[in-house]
Write an enzyme that holds these catalytic residues in place. Structure first.
Site, PDB file in Angstrom:
ATOM      1  N   SER A  66       0.824  -1.212   0.000  1.00 29.16           N
ATOM      2  CA  SER A  66       0.000   0.000   0.000  1.00 29.16           C
ATOM      3  C   SER A  66       0.852   1.254   0.000  1.00 29.16           C
ATOM      4  O   SER A  66       0.360   2.325  -0.313  1.00 29.16           O
ATOM      5  CB  SER A  66      -0.960  -0.004   1.183  1.00 29.16           C
ATOM      6  OG  SER A  66      -0.331  -0.456   2.341  1.00 29.16           O
ATOM      7  N   GLU A  78      -6.480  -1.657  -7.956  1.00 23.89           N
ATOM      8  CA  GLU A  78      -5.651  -0.769  -8.783  1.00 23.89           C
ATOM      9  C   GLU A  78      -4.512  -1.610  -9.352  1.00 23.89           C
ATOM     10  O   GLU A  78      -3.809  -2.285  -8.586  1.00 23.89           O
ATOM     11  CB  GLU A  78      -5.009   0.322  -7.921  1.00 23.89           C
ATOM     12  CG  GLU A  78      -5.938   1.375  -7.421  1.00 23.89           C
ATOM     13  CD  GLU A  78      -5.208   2.377  -6.515  1.00 23.89           C
ATOM     14  OE1 GLU A  78      -5.375   3.575  -6.715  1.00 23.89           O
ATOM     15  OE2 GLU A  78      -4.488   1.960  -5.605  1.00 23.89           O
ATOM     16  N   HIS A 134      -3.200  -3.511  -6.131  1.00 23.97           N
ATOM     17  CA  HIS A 134      -3.554  -2.952  -4.820  1.00 23.97           C
ATOM     18  C   HIS A 134      -5.033  -3.180  -4.542  1.00 23.97           C
ATOM     19  O   HIS A 134      -5.889  -2.573  -5.183  1.00 23.97           O
ATOM     20  CB  HIS A 134      -3.202  -1.458  -4.794  1.00 23.97           C
ATOM     21  CG  HIS A 134      -3.460  -0.817  -3.470  1.00 23.97           C
ATOM     22  ND1 HIS A 134      -4.090   0.392  -3.322  1.00 23.97           N
ATOM     23  CD2 HIS A 134      -3.181  -1.249  -2.219  1.00 23.97           C
ATOM     24  CE1 HIS A 134      -4.185   0.682  -2.049  1.00 23.97           C
ATOM     25  NE2 HIS A 134      -3.644  -0.295  -1.351  1.00 23.97           N
ATOM     26  N   ASN A 158      -5.580   6.312  -2.920  1.00 19.96           N
ATOM     27  CA  ASN A 158      -5.119   6.858  -1.647  1.00 19.96           C
ATOM     28  C   ASN A 158      -4.443   8.213  -1.823  1.00 19.96           C
ATOM     29  O   ASN A 158      -4.407   9.024  -0.910  1.00 19.96           O
ATOM     30  CB  ASN A 158      -4.174   5.880  -0.937  1.00 19.96           C
ATOM     31  CG  ASN A 158      -4.951   4.704  -0.375  1.00 19.96           C
ATOM     32  OD1 ASN A 158      -6.170   4.789  -0.182  1.00 19.96           O
ATOM     33  ND2 ASN A 158      -4.276   3.601  -0.128  1.00 19.96           N
TER      34      ASN A 158
HETATM   35  P1  NAD Z   1      -1.068  -9.187   7.908  1.00 12.43           P
HETATM   36  O1  NAD Z   1      -0.094  -8.891   8.992  1.00 12.43           O
HETATM   37  O2  NAD Z   1      -2.494  -9.410   8.246  1.00 12.43           O
HETATM   38  O3  NAD Z   1      -0.568 -10.486   7.094  1.00 12.43           O
HETATM   39  C1  NAD Z   1       0.745 -10.644   6.645  1.00 12.43           C
HETATM   40  C2  NAD Z   1       1.024 -12.141   6.542  1.00 12.43           C
HETATM   41  O4  NAD Z   1       2.231 -12.330   5.829  1.00 12.43           O
HETATM   42  C3  NAD Z   1       1.209 -12.814   7.894  1.00 12.43           C
HETATM   43  O5  NAD Z   1       0.362 -13.935   7.987  1.00 12.43           O
HETATM   44  C4  NAD Z   1       2.694 -13.222   7.909  1.00 12.43           C
HETATM   45  O6  NAD Z   1       2.925 -14.426   8.611  1.00 12.43           O
HETATM   46  C5  NAD Z   1       2.961 -13.363   6.432  1.00 12.43           C
HETATM   47  N1  NAD Z   1       4.367 -13.194   6.042  1.00 12.43           N
HETATM   48  C6  NAD Z   1       5.252 -12.249   6.468  1.00 12.43           C
HETATM   49  N2  NAD Z   1       6.424 -12.401   5.813  1.00 12.43           N
HETATM   50  C7  NAD Z   1       6.274 -13.463   4.937  1.00 12.43           C
HETATM   51  C8  NAD Z   1       7.114 -14.074   3.990  1.00 12.43           C
HETATM   52  N3  NAD Z   1       8.364 -13.648   3.783  1.00 12.43           N
HETATM   53  N4  NAD Z   1       6.620 -15.112   3.283  1.00 12.43           N
HETATM   54  C9  NAD Z   1       5.369 -15.561   3.487  1.00 12.43           C
HETATM   55  N5  NAD Z   1       4.519 -15.010   4.395  1.00 12.43           N
HETATM   56  C10 NAD Z   1       4.967 -13.957   5.103  1.00 12.43           C
HETATM   57  O7  NAD Z   1      -0.889  -8.007   6.852  1.00 12.43           O
HETATM   58  P2  NAD Z   1      -1.982  -7.451   5.801  1.00 12.43           P
HETATM   59  O8  NAD Z   1      -2.794  -6.390   6.466  1.00 12.43           O
HETATM   60  O9  NAD Z   1      -2.649  -8.585   5.155  1.00 12.43           O
HETATM   61  O10 NAD Z   1      -1.026  -6.690   4.769  1.00 12.43           O
HETATM   62  C11 NAD Z   1      -0.261  -7.376   3.827  1.00 12.43           C
HETATM   63  C12 NAD Z   1       0.185  -6.438   2.731  1.00 12.43           C
HETATM   64  O11 NAD Z   1      -0.959  -5.828   2.139  1.00 12.43           O
HETATM   65  C13 NAD Z   1       1.087  -5.295   3.180  1.00 12.43           C
HETATM   66  O12 NAD Z   1       2.007  -5.016   2.166  1.00 12.43           O
HETATM   67  C14 NAD Z   1       0.109  -4.137   3.335  1.00 12.43           C
HETATM   68  O13 NAD Z   1       0.725  -2.876   3.194  1.00 12.43           O
HETATM   69  C15 NAD Z   1      -0.840  -4.389   2.182  1.00 12.43           C
HETATM   70  N6  NAD Z   1      -2.182  -3.804   2.304  1.00 12.43           N
HETATM   71  C16 NAD Z   1      -2.850  -3.847   3.470  1.00 12.43           C
HETATM   72  C17 NAD Z   1      -4.128  -3.302   3.552  1.00 12.43           C
HETATM   73  C18 NAD Z   1      -4.900  -3.347   4.839  1.00 12.43           C
HETATM   74  O14 NAD Z   1      -5.891  -2.600   4.970  1.00 12.43           O
HETATM   75  N7  NAD Z   1      -4.548  -4.228   5.781  1.00 12.43           N
HETATM   76  C19 NAD Z   1      -4.726  -2.721   2.418  1.00 12.43           C
HETATM   77  C20 NAD Z   1      -4.025  -2.729   1.208  1.00 12.43           C
HETATM   78  C21 NAD Z   1      -2.751  -3.273   1.166  1.00 12.43           C
END
Ligand code: NAD
Length: 537
Positions: free
Chosen positions: A127, A160, A148, A198
């Protein structure tokens, strides 16, 4: 992307890495779209736990009649766990949703580039990290693109597709087709802070914080003006509390850094203080609002103000969309709106009517209330201390339930009361706020439109994609550039210019694109052409 291309995606699986909030949502919509999915997470048991959550979600959808039990069973049957990244070797695309850290994403993509076929697409759901920077050390970076998604993924119908500097056309086309197969609206964005959605929504909170710091209104009134006046589902401060004041402040600082100090993106000191005080929003039960045990924090909004049956004359000076809509509403309420000198109340939308020696002087002498639209100036600048009331509202008036009003040093109680009565009588709530060009809603919306116009000009996205993006990704009541066409680009630029000269700073400099549209007479619906074509009806 043609329907045939979307339908003819390879039968190979989609890899999803990271089975947290976003990864499980992405796996869910991929499977519902009929794509086979392999889900991998470094944490033991995380991928199977995610499949359990998806199963529960699908079963609830069946109970609510949103999908058949066969469709739910098919979808869950399409998702498998992967025991290691090597298991993703046969995927034609891998979408990562792992921790938001550049080194973690680099390690993962370098590994995947060696494991997957040379033409397999590597997509990041980052993000805030630049897609170009993620692709940097990856062999054949043309295969790296951004996808995204918005949280919660199954409910937010938008993705996106982001083109980094080195992203290839083929990889982008595959990402778009996959997004469509997942049932998402796909919009294109170029790489840069916040990508498209965003980025254009930045002023929603930043401008609200500026209004709060200038004490134009308190947080609750700013939120109410956005909900009742602008039909936003949530105001900026309640949204900030929901997301987390600390999370929002981090994002604000990251934008400012990535934008090399762009004045429009300057963070506010208010969240810095809230974070220092441990007031992080809902999660700490105190942020901008205080949260009761049951999560409540404000009264429900009142129902629309009932119009009152009235008679008498109202003079409305000015033309353009807002004047037309105000005239219609005023007539519908039973007033005589023909321009009569000496009307009991005068509403002026046209700043030129406010020059010394104009008819308004007679009204002032006769102590007839005058309400001045604070779009091209503050009330202070328009009234110069005389007995006038400032007001602001935006079209479409039929969908707005509130008008903001403001008083200056010369405003009498009688004028304030008469203006309040008038707006009540045409079916609008009245919110009292401090003085500023655009007051609250107008100032925030004009800055949102300005940011969107900068984004179009800089090629970050098209006007159509921006409007679809904010409607689907943020639930805005309408597209920002369609809204600009309703308000009139001339009014938007007038408000920005007034803010620049009265509040100061490059923060309010109008996007050159907006100014050129005004110079060329492409101001929006009233000239049939603005960001969009509006054929005369
Ligand atoms: P989260 O913490 O809920 O999940 C991340 C997962 O990735 C965890 O289960 C972790 O164990 C796993 N992980 C970490 N490193 C790893 C690796 N090297 N290999 C495999 N698995 C691995 O996080 P999230 O909220 O799902 O966010 C994930 C991504 O999505 C981030 O880049 C975040 O910026 C992006 N994002 C988040 C949102 C939101 O609202 N949460 C919205 C858009 C984008």
């Amino acid at each position: 992307m043609t329907a045939a291309q979307v339908a003819n995606l390879p039968d190979a699986p989609v890899g999803v890495v990271g089975a947290g909030t976003m990864g499980s949502g992405i796996a869910h919509v991929a499977a519902v779209g009929g794509l086979r999915v392999k889900l991998f997470d470094v944490a033991d048991g995380a991928a199977s736990a995610a499949i359990g959550r998806i199963d529960g979600y699908l079963k609830r959808s069946v109970e609510r009649g949103r999908m058949t039990s066969e469709a739910a069973a098919n979808a869950i049957g399409l998702i498998d766990t992967a025991g290691s990244p090597e298991d993703l070797a046969d995927c034609f695309i891998v979408i990562e949703a792992v921790a938001e850290q550049l080194d973690v994403k680099h390690d993962l993509f370098i590994k995947l580039a060696a494991i997957c076929a040379p033409d397999a697409v590597l997509a990041t759901n980052t993000s805030s990290l630049p897609v170009t920077a993620i692709a940097g050390p990856v062999p054949s970076p043309e295969r790296v693109v951004g996808m995204h998604f918005f949280n919660p993924v199954p409910l937010m119908r938008l993705v996106e597709v982001i083109s980094g500097l080195n992203s290839g056309d083929q990889a982008l086309a595959v990402a778009r087709a996959v997004g469509q197969r997942m049932g998402r609206e796909v919009i294109d964005a170029s790489d840069g802070p916040g990508f498209l959605v965003n980025r254009v929504s930045r002023p929603f909170l930043l401008e609200a914080q500026k209004l709060l710091s200038e004490r134009v209104a308190d947080h609750a009134d700013i939120d109410m003006a956005m909900r009742l006046g602008g039909s936003f589902r949530m105001g900026p401060f309640e949204l900030s509390d929901l997301v987390g004041v600390d999370v929002g402040y981090e994002i604000a600082q990251s934008f400012f850094r990535l934008g090399h100090g762009e004045p429009r993106w300057q963070p506010s000191n208010i969240p810095a203080q809230l974070v220092a005080a441990g007031r992080l929003g809902r999660k700490s039960r105190r942020g901008y609002y205080e949260y009761a045990e049951d999560g409540s924090y404000r009264e429900a909004d009142p129902p629309p103000h009932p119009p009152e049956s009235v008679s008498g004359a109202v003079e409305i000076i000015g033309d353009g969309e807002l004047a037309r809509q105000l005239r219609r509403l005023t007539e519908a309420a039973g007033y005589n709106v023909s321009p009569v000198a000496g009307s009991p109340i005068t509403i002026t939308i046209d700043a030129r009517a406010n020059r010394a020696g104009s008819d308004l002087e007679d009204q002032l002498v006769a102590h007839h209330p005058i309400a001045v639209l604070c779009a091209g100036s503050s009330l202070a600048a328009a009234s110069r201390g005389r007995d006038m009331v400032g007001f602001h509202c935006l079209p479409p008036l039929g969908e707005s339930h509130a008008v903001e009003i403001t008083r200056g040093s010369g405003t009498s109680d009688a004028s304030h009361a008469a203006t309040t009565r008038f707006f009540h009588s045409i079916g609008k709530h009245v919110i009292d706020v401090g003085d500023a060009p655009g007051l609250v809603l107008g100032r925030i919306v004009c800055q949102l439109i300005n940011e969107a116009a900068f984004a179009v000009q800089e090629g970050v996205g098209t006007a159509e994609d921006i409007d679809r993006g904010v409607e689907l990704g943020l639930n805005y009541p309408r597209g920002l550039l369609f809204w600009s066409d309703l308000i009139g680009a001339d009014q938007v630029v007038a408000t920005l210019d007034a803010l620049q000269s009265e509040v100061g700073g490059d923060r309010y400099r109008a996007a050159p694109l907006l100014r050129r549209m005004v110079q060329e007479g492409r101001t929006g619906r009233s000239t049939d052409r603005g960001f969009f074509e509006h054929p005369p009806v």
